[in-house]
Design a protein around this motif. Structure first.
Motif, PDB file in Angstrom:
ATOM      1  N   LEU A 154      71.851   8.878   9.036  1.00 23.24           N
ATOM      2  CA  LEU A 154      71.502   7.462   8.645  1.00 23.24           C
ATOM      3  C   LEU A 154      72.856   6.700   9.431  1.00 23.24           C
ATOM      4  CD1 LEU A 154      71.289   7.046   4.620  1.00 23.24           C
ATOM      5  CD2 LEU A 154      69.459   6.905   6.636  1.00 23.24           C
ATOM      6  N   VAL A 155      73.884   7.249   9.550  1.00 19.33           N
ATOM      7  CA  VAL A 155      74.882   6.371  10.643  1.00 19.33           C
ATOM      8  C   VAL A 155      74.367   6.576  12.035  1.00 19.33           C
ATOM      9  CG1 VAL A 155      77.044   6.518  11.561  1.00 19.33           C
ATOM     10  CG2 VAL A 155      76.607   6.898   9.168  1.00 19.33           C
ATOM     11  N   GLN A 156      73.594   7.696  12.548  1.00 11.76           N
ATOM     12  CA  GLN A 156      73.219   7.900  13.927  1.00 11.76           C
ATOM     13  C   GLN A 156      72.203   6.846  14.081  1.00 11.76           C
ATOM     14  OE1 GLN A 156      72.483  11.920  15.052  1.00 11.76           O
ATOM     15  NE2 GLN A 156      73.836  12.637  13.313  1.00 11.76           N
ATOM     16  N   LEU A 157      71.070   6.866  12.847  1.00 12.15           N
ATOM     17  CA  LEU A 157      70.219   5.961  13.058  1.00 12.15           C
ATOM     18  C   LEU A 157      70.458   4.524  13.221  1.00 12.15           C
ATOM     19  CD1 LEU A 157      66.993   5.400  12.746  1.00 12.15           C
ATOM     20  CD2 LEU A 157      67.139   5.390  10.335  1.00 12.15           C
ATOM     21  N   GLY A 158      71.674   4.098  12.370  1.00  7.17           N
ATOM     22  CA  GLY A 158      72.081   2.636  12.614  1.00  7.17           C
ATOM     23  C   GLY A 158      72.548   2.623  14.115  1.00  7.17           C
ATOM     24  N   ARG A 159      73.399   3.334  14.478  1.00 11.11           N
ATOM     25  CA  ARG A 159      73.931   3.200  15.849  1.00 11.11           C
ATOM     26  C   ARG A 159      72.817   2.945  16.855  1.00 11.11           C
ATOM     27  NH1 ARG A 159      78.760   7.951  15.979  1.00 11.11           N
ATOM     28  NH2 ARG A 159      80.217   6.705  14.358  1.00 11.11           N
ATOM     29  N   TYR A 160      71.668   4.012  16.765  1.00 10.55           N
ATOM     30  CA  TYR A 160      70.610   3.867  17.578  1.00 10.55           C
ATOM     31  C   TYR A 160      70.060   2.513  17.618  1.00 10.55           C
ATOM     32  CZ  TYR A 160      66.406   5.279  20.428  1.00 10.55           C
ATOM     33  OH  TYR A 160      65.599   5.049  21.111  1.00 10.55           O
ATOM     34  N   LEU A 161      69.653   1.960  16.639  1.00  4.65           N
ATOM     35  CA  LEU A 161      69.100   0.795  16.240  1.00  4.65           C
ATOM     36  C   LEU A 161      69.880  -0.169  16.729  1.00  4.65           C
ATOM     37  CD1 LEU A 161      67.371   1.259  12.825  1.00  4.65           C
ATOM     38  CD2 LEU A 161      66.262   1.599  14.999  1.00  4.65           C
ATOM     39  N   LEU A 162      71.149  -0.423  16.653  1.00  3.72           N
ATOM     40  CA  LEU A 162      72.111  -1.314  17.165  1.00  3.72           C
ATOM     41  C   LEU A 162      71.981  -1.190  18.806  1.00  3.72           C
ATOM     42  CD1 LEU A 162      75.143  -1.402  14.775  1.00  3.72           C
ATOM     43  CD2 LEU A 162      73.573  -3.320  15.291  1.00  3.72           C
ATOM     44  N   ARG A 163      71.941   0.130  19.443  1.00  2.15           N
ATOM     45  CA  ARG A 163      71.623   0.035  20.676  1.00  2.15           C
ATOM     46  C   ARG A 163      70.632  -0.393  21.211  1.00  2.15           C
ATOM     47  NH1 ARG A 163      73.528   5.332  20.315  1.00  2.15           N
ATOM     48  NH2 ARG A 163      71.570   6.032  21.053  1.00  2.15           N
ATOM     49  N   LEU A 164      69.277  -0.226  20.530  1.00  2.53           N
ATOM     50  CA  LEU A 164      67.988  -0.688  20.729  1.00  2.53           C
ATOM     51  C   LEU A 164      68.053  -1.956  20.945  1.00  2.53           C
ATOM     52  CD1 LEU A 164      65.419   1.151  21.567  1.00  2.53           C
ATOM     53  CD2 LEU A 164      64.704   0.686  19.071  1.00  2.53           C
ATOM     54  N   VAL A 165      68.598  -2.817  19.976  1.00  4.75           N
ATOM     55  CA  VAL A 165      68.537  -4.192  20.091  1.00  4.75           C
ATOM     56  C   VAL A 165      69.061  -4.775  21.384  1.00  4.75           C
ATOM     57  CG1 VAL A 165      69.470  -6.299  18.947  1.00  4.75           C
ATOM     58  CG2 VAL A 165      68.773  -4.550  17.575  1.00  4.75           C
ATOM     59  N   ARG A 166      69.878  -4.221  21.776  1.00  4.59           N
ATOM     60  CA  ARG A 166      70.589  -4.479  23.333  1.00  4.59           C
ATOM     61  C   ARG A 166      69.692  -3.727  24.415  1.00  4.59           C
ATOM     62  NH1 ARG A 166      75.287  -2.527  20.641  1.00  4.59           N
ATOM     63  NH2 ARG A 166      75.629  -1.141  21.827  1.00  4.59           N
ATOM     64  N   LEU A 167      68.678  -3.287  24.018  1.00  4.66           N
ATOM     65  CA  LEU A 167      67.904  -2.518  25.091  1.00  4.66           C
ATOM     66  C   LEU A 167      68.530  -1.281  25.632  1.00  4.66           C
ATOM     67  CD1 LEU A 167      65.846  -5.467  26.792  1.00  4.66           C
ATOM     68  CD2 LEU A 167      64.974  -4.019  24.805  1.00  4.66           C
ATOM     69  N   ASP A 168      69.605  -0.769  24.894  1.00  5.30           N
ATOM     70  CA  ASP A 168      70.132   0.270  25.592  1.00  5.30           C
ATOM     71  C   ASP A 168      69.752   1.757  24.814  1.00  5.30           C
ATOM     72  OD1 ASP A 168      71.994   2.342  26.557  1.00  5.30           O
ATOM     73  OD2 ASP A 168      73.553   1.681  25.270  1.00  5.30           O
ATOM     74  N   LEU A 169      68.827   2.577  25.495  1.00  2.80           N
ATOM     75  CA  LEU A 169      68.305   3.665  24.965  1.00  2.80           C
ATOM     76  C   LEU A 169      69.042   4.830  25.116  1.00  2.80           C
ATOM     77  CD1 LEU A 169      64.617   3.234  26.906  1.00  2.80           C
ATOM     78  CD2 LEU A 169      65.485   2.567  24.734  1.00  2.80           C
ATOM     79  N   GLY A 170      70.470   4.694  25.457  1.00  3.43           N
ATOM     80  CA  GLY A 170      71.528   5.792  25.524  1.00  3.43           C
ATOM     81  C   GLY A 170      71.215   6.841  26.636  1.00  3.43           C
ATOM     82  N   MET A 171      72.033   7.982  26.457  1.00  2.31           N
ATOM     83  CA  MET A 171      72.130   8.696  27.644  1.00  2.31           C
ATOM     84  C   MET A 171      71.199  10.084  27.326  1.00  2.31           C
ATOM     85  SD  MET A 171      74.164   7.742  30.192  1.00  2.31           S
ATOM     86  CE  MET A 171      74.457   9.145  30.861  1.00  2.31           C
TER      87      MET A 171
END
Length: 325
Positions: free
Chosen positions: A66-83
């Motif tokens: 759930l913490v990983q999902l929350g972090r991912y969605l916060l990045r996604l709001v900034r259009l950051d798809l990660g590494m």
């Protein structure tokens, strides 16, 4: 303006669906055995637990799902798809390299399936009960019932190996150095087999839908009136029946966009095309979660945009929708 507002409301209604797709896929992938670090350690030939723990901390895998999902969605709001853990660069860059191939394959396949299905459906409807109708209906059933990978493999055997007319795979000739028109023709040459393979199943669907819609429209009162005015069969078909018969075709056009994206996974794997479909397969095998979620996000956006365009086209073909919107 009314048509645009109607389509924008449909577009806004798609956003919760996009969120549910990403959240559901993220949690489902967490239930699968192994993770990105396991795949990396396997590629390195193994390693000690301390190294694995350090890698999990580096990629943010040391916290709950759930913490990983929350972090991912916060990045996604900034259009950051990660590494991308496997490719070692931003997921957006990896997808940007592969997206044009998939868009080109999808666009050409969808155009071939739609135009071919529409044309053959009209021919079948105008020759109903005769041998052209029987032949086209039988071929449509065969195309629909046959797996796309079988068409691809048979196309490679016949046209690439036996006859030598077409390349067996790849997006373009490696090391050719071609540019401009020469490169475009080379890419088109390589895409003939993949495009036909992906389009055949959808062409069969459009053929059946168009035949049924034409038969229904041709019996309506306004078509009989056009005939009574002395218009020929071609004029009646093109000027009066075709536009109304296209409505069911346009409806399934948006629905099949997602299906075609799924079919591209198989076709790109068979023909070794460097597109999103093959990238998705590689990401699943190598447990590259960020890349896989990025592909799903981009694919969902593509499907939403295609359905947005279909809504506009549908409202243009049938003004009653805009008037009642």
């Amino acid at each position: 303006m009314t048509i645009l507002l109607l389509a924008l409301r449909r577009l806004a209604a798609s956003l919760p669906t996009l969120f549910l797709i990403l959240a559901g896929l993220f949690l489902l992938l967490q239930l699968a055995p192994g993770d990105t670090v396991d795949a990396l350690m396997a590629q390195m030939g193994g390693g000690d637990p301390a190294t694995a723990e350090e890698l999990r901390r580096y990629y943010g895998l040391d916290v709950s799902a759930l913490v990983q999902l929350g972090r991912y969605l916060l990045r996604l709001v900034r259009l950051d798809l990660g590494m991308s853990a496997i490719y070692g660069k931003p997921v957006a860059d990896v997808i940007a390299e592969r997206l044009p191939v998939t868009l080109l394959l999808m666009g050409t396949s969808l155009a071939l399936a739609f135009l071919g299905g529409m044309t053959l459906g009209v021919i079948a409807a105008r020759t109903v009960g005769r041998w052209p109708d029987t032949l086209l209906s039988t071929l449509g059933l065969v195309f629909y019932a046959t797996p796309s990978f079988w068409f691809g493999l048979m196309g490679i055997v016949v046209f690439a190996i036996t006859l030598g007319w077409l390349p067996s795979g790849g997006f373009e000739e490696v090391g050719s150095g071609a540019t401009g028109l020469a490169r475009a023709l080379d890419i088109a040459h390589h895409l003939v087999l993949p495009t036909v393979t992906l389009a055949l199943i959808f062409l069969a669907t459009y053929l059946r839908v168009m035949r049924t819609a034409m038969l229904e429209v041709m019996n309506l009162d306004f078509v009989r009136t056009a005939r009574a005015k002395g218009l020929g069969p071609t004029a009646v078909t093109v000027r009066h029946a075709l536009r109304n018969a296209l409505l069911p075709m346009v409806t399934i056009l948006g629905l099949q966009a997602g299906t075609m994206l799924g079919g591209s996974v198989v076709v790109e794997s068979v023909f070794a095309l460097p597109g999103l479909g093959r990238l998705a397969y590689e990401s699943v095998v190598q447990r590259d979660l960020n890349t896989l979620l990025g592909i799903v996000f981009v694919s969902a956006i593509l499907v939403i945009l295609i359905n947005f365009a279909v809504d506009l086209l549908y409202a243009w073909l049938d003004p009653r929708i805009a008037a009642g919107g």
